[in-house]
Design an enzyme around this catalytic site. Structure first.
Site, PDB file in Angstrom:
ATOM      1  N   GLY A 134       3.460   5.490   4.655  1.00  0.00           N
ATOM      2  CA  GLY A 134       4.472   4.439   4.602  1.00  0.00           C
ATOM      3  C   GLY A 134       3.933   3.268   3.817  1.00  0.00           C
ATOM      4  N   GLU A 168      -3.143  -3.570  -9.896  1.00  0.00           N
ATOM      5  CA  GLU A 168      -3.970  -3.786  -8.705  1.00  0.00           C
ATOM      6  C   GLU A 168      -4.110  -2.485  -7.934  1.00  0.00           C
ATOM      7  OE1 GLU A 168      -2.740  -3.615  -5.461  1.00  0.00           O
ATOM      8  OE2 GLU A 168      -0.609  -3.388  -5.929  1.00  0.00           O
ATOM      9  N   ASP A 171       5.423 -20.240  -6.870  1.00  0.00           N
ATOM     10  CA  ASP A 171       6.434 -19.481  -6.142  1.00  0.00           C
ATOM     11  C   ASP A 171       7.649 -20.358  -5.941  1.00  0.00           C
ATOM     12  OD1 ASP A 171       7.815 -17.851  -4.007  1.00  0.00           O
ATOM     13  OD2 ASP A 171       5.952 -16.720  -4.141  1.00  0.00           O
ATOM     14  N   THR A 230       3.210  -3.684  -9.808  1.00  0.00           N
ATOM     15  CA  THR A 230       3.348  -2.267 -10.137  1.00  0.00           C
ATOM     16  C   THR A 230       4.661  -2.072 -10.878  1.00  0.00           C
ATOM     17  OG1 THR A 230       2.099  -1.634  -8.184  1.00  0.00           O
ATOM     18  CG2 THR A 230       3.433   0.066  -9.219  1.00  0.00           C
ATOM     19  N   ALA A 258      -4.420  14.068   9.288  1.00  0.00           N
ATOM     20  CA  ALA A 258      -3.021  14.368   9.589  1.00  0.00           C
ATOM     21  C   ALA A 258      -2.421  13.267  10.461  1.00  0.00           C
ATOM     22  CB  ALA A 258      -2.913  15.715  10.294  1.00  0.00           C
ATOM     23  N   GLY A 259      -1.137  13.007  10.239  1.00  0.00           N
ATOM     24  CA  GLY A 259      -0.466  11.962  11.007  1.00  0.00           C
ATOM     25  C   GLY A 259       1.044  12.114  10.893  1.00  0.00           C
ATOM     26  N   CYS A 276       3.758   0.490  -0.967  1.00  0.00           N
ATOM     27  CA  CYS A 276       3.352   1.083  -2.244  1.00  0.00           C
ATOM     28  C   CYS A 276       3.696   2.563  -2.382  1.00  0.00           C
ATOM     29  CB  CYS A 276       1.847   0.888  -2.454  1.00  0.00           C
ATOM     30  SG  CYS A 276       1.362  -0.832  -2.678  1.00  0.00           S
ATOM     31  N   ARG A 317       7.051  -1.996   6.276  1.00  0.00           N
ATOM     32  CA  ARG A 317       7.900  -1.308   5.305  1.00  0.00           C
ATOM     33  C   ARG A 317       7.626   0.198   5.307  1.00  0.00           C
ATOM     34  NH1 ARG A 317       6.787  -5.334   0.311  1.00  0.00           N
ATOM     35  NH2 ARG A 317       4.818  -5.491   1.452  1.00  0.00           N
ATOM     36  N   THR A 341       8.613  -5.718  -7.208  1.00  0.00           N
ATOM     37  CA  THR A 341       9.409  -4.763  -7.993  1.00  0.00           C
ATOM     38  C   THR A 341      10.025  -3.770  -7.010  1.00  0.00           C
ATOM     39  OG1 THR A 341       7.394  -3.430  -8.370  1.00  0.00           O
ATOM     40  CG2 THR A 341       8.031  -4.979 -10.091  1.00  0.00           C
TER      41      THR A 341
END
Length: 428
Positions: free
Chosen positions: A257, A151, A30, A121, A252-253, A260, A328, A86
């Site tokens: 999010g 993955e 990295d 992805t 249900a919610g 992905c 996110r 990505t």
């Protein structure tokens, strides 16, 4: 086998440590010095249950090392996994800038036959692009093969998912590469799907998009059930027992999010548009998901008299789901943004996530401090500790005992018997 993992984020670190468990020697590469220093010290830079112990174990045993030295890492390893981000571009498509940079570096430094595996992805056709970019980076021709190996990790249970996968997908046109990757995964006991790279890349997008579709389906159905005074939990149970449907992703919610689903659904929609075959179902999935928070906040406004100005509302949970610190596209944060737009005084709590405070938003370390003096309470993330709160004490601390369960995780009758006004999503 000697395996190089390029990108030590959530996917890369988890993948590398699982390969250590299978007996391989792993190097994590990295360019972020802070990440490398933390990992070298055996410390995760993100939250994932169980992974910190595995990191400490393999760092101590020297089964994994972390470095910023790209040239040395590429030359010394035989299989190179690309696990960089990505991110979503302005048009919804996946930005392959990081993948391209890695491919160029691999081409520049490779000294013998390598297998380059895309674990990130990526859109259909990326394997061909990676091949092109590696060749562009080569100063002299060195043979290599590119493999797509997506993955299927769930944040919050990534370690178990990686150790016990439902399936392994290997996309390659090279029998040599397929045989080596099969051998690398020899210790895993699950079906292996062997196909070409384009199909492998599509499998990843299709899987996440289908799961997002299930979530949006049950959420839109919940709106109908709410108007008809039908308990959506009963409906979910009833249809989930059909083995053709299954119970997963039918609760249900406030919407989906994370890193992905939103990104992958939008990317597949963009791929479809560019191919001249729009996916209208997925476009509706996105619309339903965006509207779910609006539906939820309208219920809050109706219950609190139609005006939220200067109301104090406590929100429990900031991450997009339990057992992760990933915020996110978190439905909870989207809800908070809408509450702030209504000039609400927002008080928040999360067991792991920390956010910057502002003039209208304050974060507390304890749930009791968060709910003190609140006009209403919202459960935004389904952390187990919220299920087991002392609700008698919570009621005593609140200005008025109004509870909105954005995850349908509480026992409605139990909460109402304690004197709360309870509203879940079609949880009648």
């Amino acid at each position: 086998m000697r395996i190089l993992i390029v990108g030590t984020g959530y996917v890369g670190t988890t993948t590398g440590l699982v390969f250590c468990e299978m007996g391989h020697q792993v190097t994590g590469l990295d360019l972020d010095e802070n990440k490398i220093k933390a990992l070298q010290a055996g410390k995760l830079h993100f939250y994932e249950p169980g992974l910190d112990e595995l990191l400490s174990k393999h760092v101590t045993a020297q089964h994994i090392e972390f470095t910023k030295k790209t040239k040395k890492a590429v030359k010394e390893n035989d299989i190179i996994f690309i696990c960089v981000g990505t991110p979503q571009g302005a048009d919804g498509s996946a930005d392959l800038t990081y993948v391209k940079n890695v491919a160029h570096s691999i081409g520049k430094y490779m000294n013998k036959y390598k297998i380059i595996v895309t674990k990130s992805t990526v859109p259909v056709g990326t394997a061909e692009l990676v091949t092109k970019w590696i060749k562009e980076g080569q100063e002299e021709q060195v043979p290599f093969d590119v493999v797509s190996n997506p993955e299927f990790l769930r944040e919050g249970s990534a370690l178990q998912d990686a150790l016990n996968p439902d399936r392994i997908v290997i996309g390659s046109t090279s029998e040599t590469a397929r045989a080596i990757i099969r051998e690398m995964y020899r210790g895993f006991h699950c079906p292996i799907v062997e196909t070409n790279p384009n199909a492998s890349e599509m499998i990843k997008y299709a899987a996440n998009s289908f799961l997002a579709m299930k979530i949006s389906f049950i959420n839109e159905l919940a709106r109908l059930c709410d108007g008809l005074s039908i308990n959506i939990n009963d409906v979910s149970t009833g249809i989930g027992l059909d083995t053709r449907i299954g119970p997963q992703f039918l609760r249900a919610g406030m919407g989906y999010g994370g890193s992905c689903f939103p990104k992958d659904v939008n990317a597949l929609i963009q791929i479809a548009k560019e191919s001249g075959q729009p996916l209208s179902i997925l476009e509706s999935v996105v619309q339903v998901n965006e509207e779910q928070t609006i539906f939820f906040i309208e219920k809050i406004k109706q219950t609190l008299g139609g005006n939220l100005l200067n109301k104090k509302i406590a929100v429990l949970g900031l991450s997009f789901k339990a057992n992760t610190d990933d915020t996110r596209e978190s439905p909870s944060l989207h809800l908070i943004d809408r509450l702030l737009a209504e000039q609400v005084q927002v008080r928040v709590h999360d067991p792991v996530v920390k956010i910057a405070a502002g003039p209208s938003i304050v974060q507390f370390q304890k749930v009791e401090e968060t709910v003190a003096g609140a006009d209403a309470l919202v459960i935004g993330t389904d952390w187990d500790e919220y299920k087991n709160l002392d609700w008698v004490r919570i009621k005593q601390l609140m200005n008025q005992p109004i509870l909105f369960d954005g995850r349908n995780m509480l026992d409605k009758r139990k909460i109402e018997n304690l004197g709360f006004h309870y509203w879940g999503i079609a949880n009648h």
